[in-house]
Design an enzyme around this catalytic site. Structure first.
Site, PDB file in Angstrom:
ATOM      1  N   HIS A 191       0.771  -1.236   0.000  1.00 49.23           N
ATOM      2  CA  HIS A 191       0.000   0.000   0.000  1.00 49.23           C
ATOM      3  C   HIS A 191       0.802   1.286   0.000  1.00 49.23           C
ATOM      4  O   HIS A 191       0.384   2.269  -0.595  1.00 49.23           O
ATOM      5  CB  HIS A 191      -1.120  -0.050   1.033  1.00 49.23           C
ATOM      6  CG  HIS A 191      -2.328  -0.598   0.363  1.00 49.23           C
ATOM      7  ND1 HIS A 191      -2.496  -1.948   0.176  1.00 49.23           N
ATOM      8  CD2 HIS A 191      -3.324   0.013  -0.312  1.00 49.23           C
ATOM      9  CE1 HIS A 191      -3.587  -2.135  -0.545  1.00 49.23           C
ATOM     10  NE2 HIS A 191      -4.114  -0.970  -0.848  1.00 49.23           N
ATOM     11  N   ARG A 334     -15.731   1.013  -4.867  1.00 49.95           N
ATOM     12  CA  ARG A 334     -15.549  -0.376  -4.422  1.00 49.95           C
ATOM     13  C   ARG A 334     -15.940  -0.498  -2.955  1.00 49.95           C
ATOM     14  O   ARG A 334     -15.529   0.316  -2.131  1.00 49.95           O
ATOM     15  CB  ARG A 334     -14.084  -0.788  -4.598  1.00 49.95           C
ATOM     16  CG  ARG A 334     -13.842  -2.196  -4.077  1.00 49.95           C
ATOM     17  CD  ARG A 334     -12.422  -2.634  -4.286  1.00 49.95           C
ATOM     18  NE  ARG A 334     -11.513  -2.031  -3.333  1.00 49.95           N
ATOM     19  CZ  ARG A 334     -10.209  -2.271  -3.324  1.00 49.95           C
ATOM     20  NH1 ARG A 334      -9.670  -3.076  -4.213  1.00 49.95           N
ATOM     21  NH2 ARG A 334      -9.435  -1.699  -2.427  1.00 49.95           N
ATOM     22  N   GLU A 433      -9.962 -10.957  -9.074  1.00 46.69           N
ATOM     23  CA  GLU A 433      -8.608 -10.935  -8.506  1.00 46.69           C
ATOM     24  C   GLU A 433      -8.246 -12.232  -7.806  1.00 46.69           C
ATOM     25  O   GLU A 433      -7.204 -12.358  -7.186  1.00 46.69           O
ATOM     26  CB  GLU A 433      -8.446  -9.733  -7.571  1.00 46.69           C
ATOM     27  CG  GLU A 433      -9.568  -9.532  -6.572  1.00 46.69           C
ATOM     28  CD  GLU A 433      -9.435  -8.235  -5.769  1.00 46.69           C
ATOM     29  OE1 GLU A 433      -8.383  -7.596  -5.794  1.00 46.69           O
ATOM     30  OE2 GLU A 433     -10.419  -7.872  -5.100  1.00 46.69           O
ATOM     31  N   ASP A 457      -3.760  -8.392  -6.628  1.00 48.08           N
ATOM     32  CA  ASP A 457      -4.071  -9.628  -5.916  1.00 48.08           C
ATOM     33  C   ASP A 457      -4.017 -10.846  -6.831  1.00 48.08           C
ATOM     34  O   ASP A 457      -3.545 -11.895  -6.423  1.00 48.08           O
ATOM     35  CB  ASP A 457      -5.454  -9.524  -5.255  1.00 48.08           C
ATOM     36  CG  ASP A 457      -5.364  -8.745  -3.969  1.00 48.08           C
ATOM     37  OD1 ASP A 457      -4.505  -9.072  -3.141  1.00 48.08           O
ATOM     38  OD2 ASP A 457      -6.138  -7.785  -3.793  1.00 48.08           O
ATOM     39  N   CYS A 504      -7.972  -2.534 -12.859  1.00 52.60           N
ATOM     40  CA  CYS A 504      -7.572  -1.472 -11.941  1.00 52.60           C
ATOM     41  C   CYS A 504      -6.320  -1.833 -11.161  1.00 52.60           C
ATOM     42  O   CYS A 504      -5.889  -1.102 -10.288  1.00 52.60           O
ATOM     43  CB  CYS A 504      -8.721  -1.102 -11.011  1.00 52.60           C
ATOM     44  SG  CYS A 504      -9.342  -2.502 -10.086  1.00 52.60           S
TER      45      CYS A 504
END
Ligand code: PEP
Ligand code: MG
Length: 585
Positions: A191, A334, A433, A457, A504
């Site tokens: 992240h 999302r 994912e 992912d 994405c």
């Protein structure tokens, strides 16, 4: 001058002095202090002890109430440490005699304390070491918190150094004060890396234990192109890098000259290139870089780092603000992807052995219907204010998708009953994912309006590589033939049901892979805002026909390295030299 090599996380070069964020360890940096600062450091120590005592008391009270008095008593050992005169005096002695900062003095005293206990032949006291480490971490955290708040007051921008940054820590950092990020752990899609790319701030991650080797205020160069960090660089190196920065910003300006417009290939195929956002400040960047709307609005940041969960109303305000500002462009919101490396720090959300494989995203939401419902209602209500779509993360099979859709129908019914406005035809998508979803894309496609491929992912699950672990980062290959075959299968599944398919995951912003994805027939690319221009311009400079031929050829090669080499070779031939060099592939 010392050089360290890490993992490239966000391009660009940053030069500045360091600011250390160390929260979870007993290790703290040593700093010499002036004679005049001694009493201030002792005062900070006393304050920290008082604050920590208050924290423990309230936890103790809560536990005693909820589980029973005996359990509350487990904190007695914590209090004994906080009140231990010998320990307190030892810390004060160190501050006075050695003129060191209080955090360092305290960590040294605690280490001595623990060593002594471990040497004793007493099982009970040895077991108390865990409590002592816990309390020590708390005291240090209290002292450091005080400091991190002062980041806001810094005069100069700094290079943020951390072992790791949790999403909530990242959200708290004033971005205008950051020159670059460097962290011990993490990979390209951890992240910190994603946020840094989104904000266009240079970053290098996976530097092993750099946060223990660097001191506060050290001058460093962070080269986000090569993944190099140079500590205490010579004047000559700084000069060379300053030239490099000037050249880079010139290239960016040159690349921005062509009008942004739509991403249409030379033979007329139009692609949407949208942006991923997570923080409100990124909305400006979406416009600045000419994105065609928001392909992924990560909503975890509204939930993280808070004591209480956000209400439906708070969420509605946040989502409708983004929807209104993005109108008429579309915004794909999302639902929360809590878990994995994005934790909710609440007592009812336990820590797990394998968080990426555990209670995460849609699994968490389906098990917590009240939280899920509040978010879906907020998204639906925001859909009355703009062009909003909704998408679910981590779908692994059609049952999960149907359960989530059932919740949407329920919320729609409720809102209609309450005469609240929402878009009755709101489009619902699934993030693909998880390999099982990729392999059953044809089944899932019949149950939703669009797909968005989450390669961050998908790659970690299909290649069995933890996306945040620097030790296996060399295996994290977006161009792996296994990953590409899954992506092809997803696109075919979507086409079969006549729904559109986007991506994405960060992979869509890698120029040579974006060329391949274009050829595979992806309808939409979504990426950190600063990458949008580059990919739009790439699409404008090639033909769909060439991309299709390249994708076909690439899918017949055996390794990621061969595939990337081949794609790079094709682009070198197809693009002019300046633009090819600008792509930096
Ligand atoms: C992904 O997995 O590719 C993705 C876009 O979602 P996140 O990085 O938030 O898991
Ligand atoms: Mg994901």
């Amino acid at each position: 001058m010392v050089k360290y090599k890490g993992i490239v996380a966000s391009g660009g070069v940053g030069i500045g002095e360091t600011y250390l964020i160390r929260e979870d360890e007993l290790f703290v940096p040593k700093k010499k202090i002036d004679y005049s600062k001694i009493s201030r450091e002792i005062y900070r120590f006393e304050e920290a002890l008082i604050k920590t005592r208050r924290q423990i008391s309230s936890i103790q009270e809560k536990i005693s109430k909820e589980i029973g008095f005996d359990h509350g008593r487990i904190f007695e050992a914590h209090f004994l440490v906080l009140e231990d005169r010998m320990l307190i005096e030892d810390v004060i002695k160190q501050i006075k005699n050695n003129r060191v900062n209080v955090e360092y003095a305290f960590s040294q005293s605690i280490k001595k304390y623990i060593d002594t206990l471990l040497k004793l032949n007493d099982e009970y006291l040895r077991e108390r070491v865990v409590d002592i480490k816990d309390i020590a971490r708390r005291v240090i955290k209290v002292m450091l918190k005080e400091k991190s708040a002062s980041l806001i007051n810094l005069k100069n921008k700094r290079v943020i150094v951390a072992h790791d940054l949790t999403p909530s820590q990242t959200a708290d950092i004033p971005k205008e004060k950051v020159v670059a990020f460097i962290t011990d752990v993490g990979g390209r899609t951890s992240h910190t890396a994603i946020i840094a790319r989104s904000l266009g701030i240079p970053a290098v991650v996976g530097l092993k234990n750099i946060s223990k080797k660097i001191n506060e205020n050290d001058k460093v160069i962070v080269d986000g192109f090569s993944g190099t960090v140079i500590v205490k660089p010579s004047k000559k190196i700084v000069g060379d890098y300053k030239k490099k920065i000037a050249k880079y910003s010139k290239e960016i300006k040159a690349a921005k000259k062509p009008k942004i417009g739509k991403a249409v290939t030379k033979d007329g195929k139009q692609i949407d290139v949208s942006a991923n956002i997570e923080l409100p400040e990124e909305l400006n960047l979406v416009k600045k870089y000419g994105a065609d709307g928001i392909g992924l609005y990560r909503t975890e940041y509204i939930f993280l780092g808070k004591r209480k969960l956000p209400t439906e109303e708070e969420q509605y305000k946040a989502y409708s603000n983004v929807a209104k500002k993005s109108k008429p462009e579309s915004v794909i919101i999302r639902t929360i992807d809590i878990g994995g490396d994005k934790f909710l720090s609440r007592p009812d959300v336990p820590q797990e052995m394998s968080p990426f494989l555990g209670w995460r995203a849609i699994r968490f939401c389906l098990a917590r219907p009240a939280i899920f419902k509040a978010q879906i209602r907020a998204i639906l209500r925001a859909s009355a204010e703009g062009n909003v779509k909704m998408m679910f993360p981590m779908i692994s099979g059609v049952e999960e998708l149907l359960k989530a859709k059932k919740m949407v129908s329920l919320c729609k019914k409720e809102l209609s009953g309450e005469k609240k406005k929402f878009d009755k035809n709101i489009k619902i998508g699934a993030m693909i994912e998880v390999p099982s979803a990729a392999l059953t894309a044809d089944v899932l496609a019949k149950e939703c309006d669009f797909f968005s491929i989450g390669t961050n992912d998908l790659i970690q699950y299909s290649l069995a590589v933890d996306r945040a672990n620097e030790k296996v980062a060399y295996l994290y290959e977006p161009g792996h033939p296994g990953v590409l075959r899954l992506i092809k299968n997803i696109i075919n599944g979507a086409y079969g049901a006549k729904i559109w398919v986007g991506m994405c995951g960060e992979m869509s912003a890698e120029p040579s892979l974006a060329f391949l994805l274009l050829g595979l027939g992806l309808d939409e690319f979504s990426m950190p805002p600063p990458q949008v221009l580059k990919i739009k311009e790439l699409i404008q400079r090639v033909t769909f026909k060439d991309a299709q031929a390249a994708a076909e050829k690439a899918l017949n090669l055996s390794t990621a390295k061969e595939i990337e080499k081949y794609l790079k070779g094709r682009l070198r031939k197809l693009l002019d030299k300046d633009f090819f060099n600008f792509l930096n592939i």
